[in-house]
Design a protein around this motif. Sequence first.
Motif, PDB file in Angstrom:
ATOM      1  N   ASP A  55      64.121  33.313  42.750  1.00  0.00           N
ATOM      2  CA  ASP A  55      63.256  34.502  42.807  1.00  0.00           C
ATOM      3  C   ASP A  55      61.430  34.047  43.391  1.00  0.00           C
ATOM      4  N   LEU A  56      61.794  32.738  44.566  1.00  0.00           N
ATOM      5  CA  LEU A  56      61.275  32.667  45.085  1.00  0.00           C
ATOM      6  C   LEU A  56      61.367  32.614  46.889  1.00  0.00           C
ATOM      7  N   LEU A  57      62.893  32.842  47.164  1.00  0.00           N
ATOM      8  CA  LEU A  57      63.628  33.000  47.953  1.00  0.00           C
ATOM      9  C   LEU A  57      63.523  34.496  48.706  1.00  0.00           C
ATOM     10  N   ALA A  58      63.384  34.613  49.969  1.00  0.00           N
ATOM     11  CA  ALA A  58      64.066  35.885  50.030  1.00  0.00           C
ATOM     12  C   ALA A  58      65.233  35.541  51.305  1.00  0.00           C
ATOM     13  N   PRO A  59      66.516  36.866  50.914  1.00  0.00           N
ATOM     14  CA  PRO A  59      67.562  36.162  51.407  1.00  0.00           C
ATOM     15  C   PRO A  59      67.196  36.624  53.385  1.00  0.00           C
ATOM     16  N   SER A  60      68.350  35.808  54.116  1.00  0.00           N
ATOM     17  CA  SER A  60      67.888  35.936  55.783  1.00  0.00           C
ATOM     18  C   SER A  60      68.419  36.035  56.223  1.00  0.00           C
ATOM     19  N   ASP A  61      68.980  36.802  57.666  1.00  0.00           N
ATOM     20  CA  ASP A  61      69.904  37.253  58.013  1.00  0.00           C
ATOM     21  C   ASP A  61      70.729  36.552  58.891  1.00  0.00           C
ATOM     22  N   ALA A  62      69.734  35.352  59.115  1.00  0.00           N
ATOM     23  CA  ALA A  62      70.651  33.977  59.849  1.00  0.00           C
ATOM     24  C   ALA A  62      72.099  33.177  59.088  1.00  0.00           C
ATOM     25  N   SER A  63      72.831  33.452  59.534  1.00  0.00           N
ATOM     26  CA  SER A  63      74.091  32.526  59.582  1.00  0.00           C
ATOM     27  C   SER A  63      74.523  31.586  60.155  1.00  0.00           C
ATOM     28  N   THR A  64      75.408  30.437  60.077  1.00  0.00           N
ATOM     29  CA  THR A  64      76.024  29.525  61.048  1.00  0.00           C
ATOM     30  C   THR A  64      76.759  29.423  60.483  1.00  0.00           C
ATOM     31  N   ALA A  72      77.923  29.471  57.020  1.00  0.00           N
ATOM     32  CA  ALA A  72      76.014  28.881  55.266  1.00  0.00           C
ATOM     33  C   ALA A  72      75.261  30.412  56.499  1.00  0.00           C
ATOM     34  N   SER A  73      74.916  30.765  54.727  1.00  0.00           N
ATOM     35  CA  SER A  73      74.022  31.961  54.313  1.00  0.00           C
ATOM     36  C   SER A  73      72.568  31.616  54.173  1.00  0.00           C
ATOM     37  N   TYR A  74      71.343  31.856  54.990  1.00  0.00           N
ATOM     38  CA  TYR A  74      70.075  31.326  54.558  1.00  0.00           C
ATOM     39  C   TYR A  74      69.337  31.998  53.764  1.00  0.00           C
ATOM     40  N   TRP A  75      68.046  31.096  53.415  1.00  0.00           N
ATOM     41  CA  TRP A  75      67.438  32.181  52.416  1.00  0.00           C
ATOM     42  C   TRP A  75      65.642  31.555  53.642  1.00  0.00           C
ATOM     43  N   ARG A  77      61.295  31.580  52.846  1.00  0.00           N
ATOM     44  CA  ARG A  77      59.951  31.883  52.381  1.00  0.00           C
ATOM     45  C   ARG A  77      58.689  32.055  53.302  1.00  0.00           C
ATOM     46  N   PRO A  78      57.711  33.198  52.954  1.00  0.00           N
ATOM     47  CA  PRO A  78      56.939  33.240  54.218  1.00  0.00           C
ATOM     48  C   PRO A  78      56.080  31.991  54.925  1.00  0.00           C
ATOM     49  N   GLY A  79      56.409  32.181  55.982  1.00  0.00           N
ATOM     50  CA  GLY A  79      55.463  30.949  56.652  1.00  0.00           C
ATOM     51  C   GLY A  79      56.647  29.850  56.892  1.00  0.00           C
ATOM     52  N   ALA A  80      58.608  30.164  56.783  1.00  0.00           N
ATOM     53  CA  ALA A  80      59.085  29.183  56.237  1.00  0.00           C
ATOM     54  C   ALA A  80      60.366  30.218  57.154  1.00  0.00           C
ATOM     55  N   ALA A  81      60.787  30.553  57.729  1.00  0.00           N
ATOM     56  CA  ALA A  81      62.074  30.165  57.667  1.00  0.00           C
ATOM     57  C   ALA A  81      63.771  29.560  57.468  1.00  0.00           C
ATOM     58  N   ASP A  82      64.401  30.474  57.152  1.00  0.00           N
ATOM     59  CA  ASP A  82      65.385  29.193  56.982  1.00  0.00           C
ATOM     60  C   ASP A  82      65.338  27.756  56.467  1.00  0.00           C
ATOM     61  N   LEU A  83      64.448  28.089  55.367  1.00  0.00           N
ATOM     62  CA  LEU A  83      64.614  26.920  54.704  1.00  0.00           C
ATOM     63  C   LEU A  83      65.813  26.061  53.554  1.00  0.00           C
ATOM     64  N   VAL A  84      65.994  27.101  53.694  1.00  0.00           N
ATOM     65  CA  VAL A  84      67.903  26.488  53.164  1.00  0.00           C
ATOM     66  C   VAL A  84      68.773  27.604  52.963  1.00  0.00           C
ATOM     67  N   TRP A  85      70.409  26.421  52.998  1.00  0.00           N
ATOM     68  CA  TRP A  85      71.127  27.236  52.985  1.00  0.00           C
ATOM     69  C   TRP A  85      72.278  26.942  52.271  1.00  0.00           C
ATOM     70  N   ALA A  86      73.278  27.799  52.003  1.00  0.00           N
ATOM     71  CA  ALA A  86      74.529  27.569  51.058  1.00  0.00           C
ATOM     72  C   ALA A  86      75.811  28.373  51.651  1.00  0.00           C
TER      73      ALA A  86
END
Length: 126
Positions: A55-64, A72-75, A77-86
């Motif tokens: 709930d604290l993460l927003a999906p990103s358009d980034a992928s690798t 991988a898909s990324y999520w 946070r404000p000020g922290a682009a692509d902080l997490v992936w799955a």
Amino acid sequence: MTAMRGHRITVEPGTEHVRVVHDGQLLAESRRPLVLRETGCPVRYYLPPEDVRTDLLAPSDASTHCPFKGDASYWSRPGAADLVWAYPDPKPEVAAIKDHFCFYATETVPPDPETSRETAPGTPAG
């Protein structure tokens, strides 16, 4: 385990207590991470989705794309682009990490000496 052209990946259940804090906000905490070890990379902890504050993460358009793990898909946070992936659809050799979250900055929590006292084999816990 997978090994290709001198590249090796292992995924094992971990016993570490890990957590992720960003800007003072707890984003994840788990006592059941998957530990991924990959040739030439730091150890990574993949956390079950139930242990992540999605709930604290927003999906990103980034992928690798990783030739060994998949896409991988990324999520963020404000000020922290692509902080997490799955990896929503990982390669079969690393299928265990499916939908688990991996953060760039994960800390391991040292055991609490009061709750994890060790005793010598054969002696009663005191």
